[in-house]
Design a protein around this motif. Sequence first.
Motif, PDB file in Angstrom:
ATOM      1  N   LYS A  48      79.733  49.800  36.971  1.00 28.46           N
ATOM      2  CA  LYS A  48      78.653  50.775  37.030  1.00 28.46           C
ATOM      3  C   LYS A  48      78.514  51.459  35.678  1.00 28.46           C
ATOM      4  N   ARG A  49      77.288  51.834  35.370  1.00 29.74           N
ATOM      5  CA  ARG A  49      77.056  52.560  34.128  1.00 29.74           C
ATOM      6  C   ARG A  49      76.197  53.772  34.440  1.00 29.74           C
ATOM      7  N   GLY A  50      76.286  54.770  33.586  1.00 29.86           N
ATOM      8  CA  GLY A  50      75.540  55.989  33.815  1.00 29.86           C
ATOM      9  C   GLY A  50      74.046  55.780  33.672  1.00 29.86           C
ATOM     10  N   ILE A  51      73.278  56.619  34.359  1.00 24.54           N
ATOM     11  CA  ILE A  51      71.826  56.556  34.278  1.00 24.54           C
ATOM     12  C   ILE A  51      71.343  57.818  33.589  1.00 24.54           C
ATOM     13  N   VAL A  70      66.462  58.479  41.859  1.00 25.03           N
ATOM     14  CA  VAL A  70      67.427  57.580  41.240  1.00 25.03           C
ATOM     15  C   VAL A  70      68.642  57.388  42.138  1.00 25.03           C
ATOM     16  N   TYR A  73      68.655  54.534  44.752  1.00 24.89           N
ATOM     17  CA  TYR A  73      68.550  53.134  44.367  1.00 24.89           C
ATOM     18  C   TYR A  73      69.828  52.601  43.730  1.00 24.89           C
ATOM     19  N   ARG A  75      71.997  50.886  40.849  1.00 23.42           N
ATOM     20  CA  ARG A  75      71.951  50.970  39.395  1.00 23.42           C
ATOM     21  C   ARG A  75      71.390  49.664  38.846  1.00 23.42           C
ATOM     22  N   THR A  77      72.260  47.903  36.329  1.00 25.89           N
ATOM     23  CA  THR A  77      73.279  46.908  35.989  1.00 25.89           C
ATOM     24  C   THR A  77      73.816  46.212  37.235  1.00 25.89           C
ATOM     25  N   ASP A  78      74.040  46.978  38.303  1.00 25.79           N
ATOM     26  CA  ASP A  78      74.528  46.371  39.548  1.00 25.79           C
ATOM     27  C   ASP A  78      73.469  45.456  40.154  1.00 25.79           C
ATOM     28  N   SER A  93      72.231  45.327  30.837  1.00 24.04           N
ATOM     29  CA  SER A  93      73.429  46.038  30.396  1.00 24.04           C
ATOM     30  C   SER A  93      73.430  46.208  28.878  1.00 24.04           C
ATOM     31  N   GLU A  99      64.869  53.277  31.095  1.00 21.59           N
ATOM     32  CA  GLU A  99      64.868  53.649  32.512  1.00 21.59           C
ATOM     33  C   GLU A  99      63.716  54.610  32.770  1.00 21.59           C
ATOM     34  N   TYR A 101      61.909  55.151  36.448  1.00 22.51           N
ATOM     35  CA  TYR A 101      61.928  55.739  37.795  1.00 22.51           C
ATOM     36  C   TYR A 101      60.653  56.528  38.099  1.00 22.51           C
TER      37      TYR A 101
END
Length: 401
Positions: A48-51, A70, A73, A75, A77-78, A93, A99, A101
């Motif tokens: 996981k990575r930050g949004i 957000v 939903y 992520r 990357t996932d 990634s 991003e 949204y």
Amino acid sequence: MRCRNDKNEEFDEILKVALKIDQKPKEELNQYLLEVWKEKTGMKKSKKRGIVIAVAAACMILATGSVLAVANYMRLTDLADKSGIETMKNVFSGEDVTEIYETREAGEYRFTLMGIASGEVWGQSSLSEQVTNLQGTYAAIAVERLDGAAMPDTSEDAYGMLELFISPLIEGLKPWQYNIASMNGGYVDIVEDGILYRLIECDSILPFADRELYLCVSDTSFYDTNAYHYDEKSGKVSRNEEYSGINLLFSLPVDISKANQEAANAYLEKLEESWKQDSEEEGKKDEQLSEIVAQIEALLAEGRNEEALEAFVAVGEPVLITPEENGEYRYECSSEDQTEIFHFYQEDFQNGQDYIILISYKGNNDNEEIQEWKKINVIVLTENEDQDGTVTAQRYEMENK
């Protein structure tokens, strides 16, 4: 999960020939997207990575809503990792991801443009040998029902009834010609926790960053010219407010510094050249098929059946047919998953026989003019020598090898 991809050769031929015209096409022209389903397997979970969401200070109320959206939903990357497509995982990634949204509602659905990215194209583009450093544009869109019901899983029949056309559009380029279908595009659908996620990809639109760039969303399987207006003078695309269906139009935020007029012109030149070449090749195929059919018809009309059907093989046993009271002969022909009944009349017989020529095309598409033929079937009815009014019917077949 379902994946559609235009790398199917038959689909490329159909579409590019259809797009060679400058006038607005009939709605059917872009329905070829329906022919390119492919399944994807081998799903994995990614880290996981930050949004991060950039919101202007004057829009703090909207920012709060965006943050809540957000959280609903997956992520990016996932999501990309779950697609099972390596380049999807790489671009979402990577560093060149925006991003967004942005959420809009239409019909029974809520659509959220989650983000866009750019990177190396997935698979082999038909232009990759002609245009160096070819990049792709990617976008992720979430679709959910307003009533809270779950979107159908890709394995369910209801999913097959769902029609969505989601594509980038470029200011100044006729949208019915230049969209995801013609620009080497494809998509992957993933349903998770009742939300349908669509990941799309097509040739890069970054060289056109100095123009207005859009993302259209309609409840069709092709670009519908009734859903949007295109201003020939300004090149602007806008929604048709009188359209009864879904016809959303998002603006795509891209870095204008990425614009490259030279690369854009080179891309358009190569793309249009590929359409022209495919059109010429298709024309040759149509001409060859016409010659074959004309020769068969001429020989059959003269009663020279053996010569006409030299390259054919008989299918099944001969069928004895007795005429109806009105002199009609009914012949039932079954092939693959369908059965057809053909009607013949004694008054049409020449040299004691009548015939019909049937052509099937690769891809099972109804638009025969722009398809490569698969099989030629000939059904011949011949009067029996005892002159009792009965005929013998025989079907013959020739494959395009």
